[in-house]
Design a protein around this motif. Structure first.
Motif, PDB file in Angstrom:
ATOM      1  N   GLY A  83      64.630  84.002  28.602  1.00 29.12           N
ATOM      2  CA  GLY A  83      65.898  83.999  27.892  1.00 29.12           C
ATOM      3  C   GLY A  83      66.361  85.367  27.463  1.00 29.12           C
ATOM      4  N   SER A 109      71.142  83.541  30.481  1.00 28.58           N
ATOM      5  CA  SER A 109      70.828  82.504  29.488  1.00 28.58           C
ATOM      6  C   SER A 109      71.587  82.757  28.192  1.00 28.58           C
ATOM      7  N   GLN A 110      71.603  84.002  27.725  1.00 28.07           N
ATOM      8  CA  GLN A 110      72.322  84.336  26.498  1.00 28.07           C
ATOM      9  C   GLN A 110      73.825  84.127  26.663  1.00 28.07           C
ATOM     10  N   ALA A 113      74.534  80.394  26.539  1.00 28.81           N
ATOM     11  CA  ALA A 113      74.453  79.892  25.163  1.00 28.81           C
ATOM     12  C   ALA A 113      75.720  80.248  24.392  1.00 28.81           C
ATOM     13  N   GLU A 130      73.298  82.888  18.811  1.00 33.94           N
ATOM     14  CA  GLU A 130      73.126  83.006  20.258  1.00 33.94           C
ATOM     15  C   GLU A 130      71.645  82.990  20.633  1.00 33.94           C
ATOM     16  N   THR A 134      69.880  80.156  22.836  1.00 37.00           N
ATOM     17  CA  THR A 134      69.219  80.625  24.055  1.00 37.00           C
ATOM     18  C   THR A 134      67.815  80.061  24.157  1.00 37.00           C
TER      19      THR A 134
END
Length: 229
Positions: A83, A109-110, A113, A130, A134
């Motif tokens: 992540g 991934s971040q 999110a 965040e 994540t």
């Protein structure tokens, strides 16, 4: 016998605890639902004055080169991190401290999110949320689902969301028939979708798109997309 009421101080302590507990429960529920159900809309979409054009498409129906282009352009360690790319974050912090154009260190991934659950912009509160989301999507969704959602909610043009809508807008066919050059161009647009266009790109966007297109083969050859197969 009368039971004394709890001290006023303990009541005040319980209020923030209940709020935190409620937030944790709600966020877990939302992430669990979106593991199987496409997010219907995001805050970014709702506040987009240009409207919303999108067409949810499963990862299996998106040309694999699009996901490879996203990895090549946005997150080369996508399949190997959990992540967060610590090295990329550190390099971005050093670069930004020296002045000049601000560089981000966010992973796919971040970004997913943020795009799905939060709002655009910075700030410690948003960054903290965040990081929380994540960790949740990495644990509950897995890499294939994260990539699938990312490729469907990322802004690919003015009022355009997802690679399917982007492919139709720019190239007049679905995301299942993207060439390496076309996938590279869409990936080059992702960081600044309101200022870059995938059709007849010039300058940096054209050069960056061509670079990503060449990197697609490297991503495939070196198995950097192995978590998606």
């Amino acid at each position: 016998m009368t039971i004394p009421s709890p001290p006023r101080r303990s009541r005040w302590i319980s209020v923030p605890f209940r709020i935190i507990l409620g937030f944790v429960a709600l966020s877990l529920l939302m992430v669990a639902i979106y593991r199987f159900v496409p997010p219907p809309v995001t805050l970014t979409m709702l506040f987009d004055a240009n409207g919303i054009t999108k067409d949810w498409t499963s990862l299996d129906e998106i040309d694999p080169d699009m996901a490879r282009a996203a990895i090549a352009g946005e997150d080369g360690k996508y399949c190997s991190h959990h992540g967060f790319d610590v090295d990329a974050i550190a390099k971005a912090a050093i670069h930004n401290a020296s002045g000049g154009r601000i560089r981000g260190g966010s992973t796919i991934s971040q970004q997913t999110a943020k795009n799905v659950f939060l709002w655009q912009g910075g700030g410690f509160v948003r960054k903290g949320l965040e990081a929380w989301f994540t960790m949740l999507i990495e644990a509950i969704w897995g890499k294939r689902r994260i990539m699938e959602v990312y490729l469907n909610v990322a802004e690919t043009g003015i009022g355009t969301y997802g690679v399917q809508a982007g492919a139709i807008r720019y190239f007049h066919h679905g995301a299942d028939r993207l060439s390496k050059a076309e996938a590279g161009r869409i990936a080059a647009v992702l960081p600044l979708p309101k200022k870059r266009a995938a059709v007849a790109p010039s300058g940096f966007t054209r050069r960056y798109g061509n670079t990503i297109a060449r990197r697609i083969e490297v991503v495939q050859r070196d198995g950097l997309d192995g978590c998606l197969r």
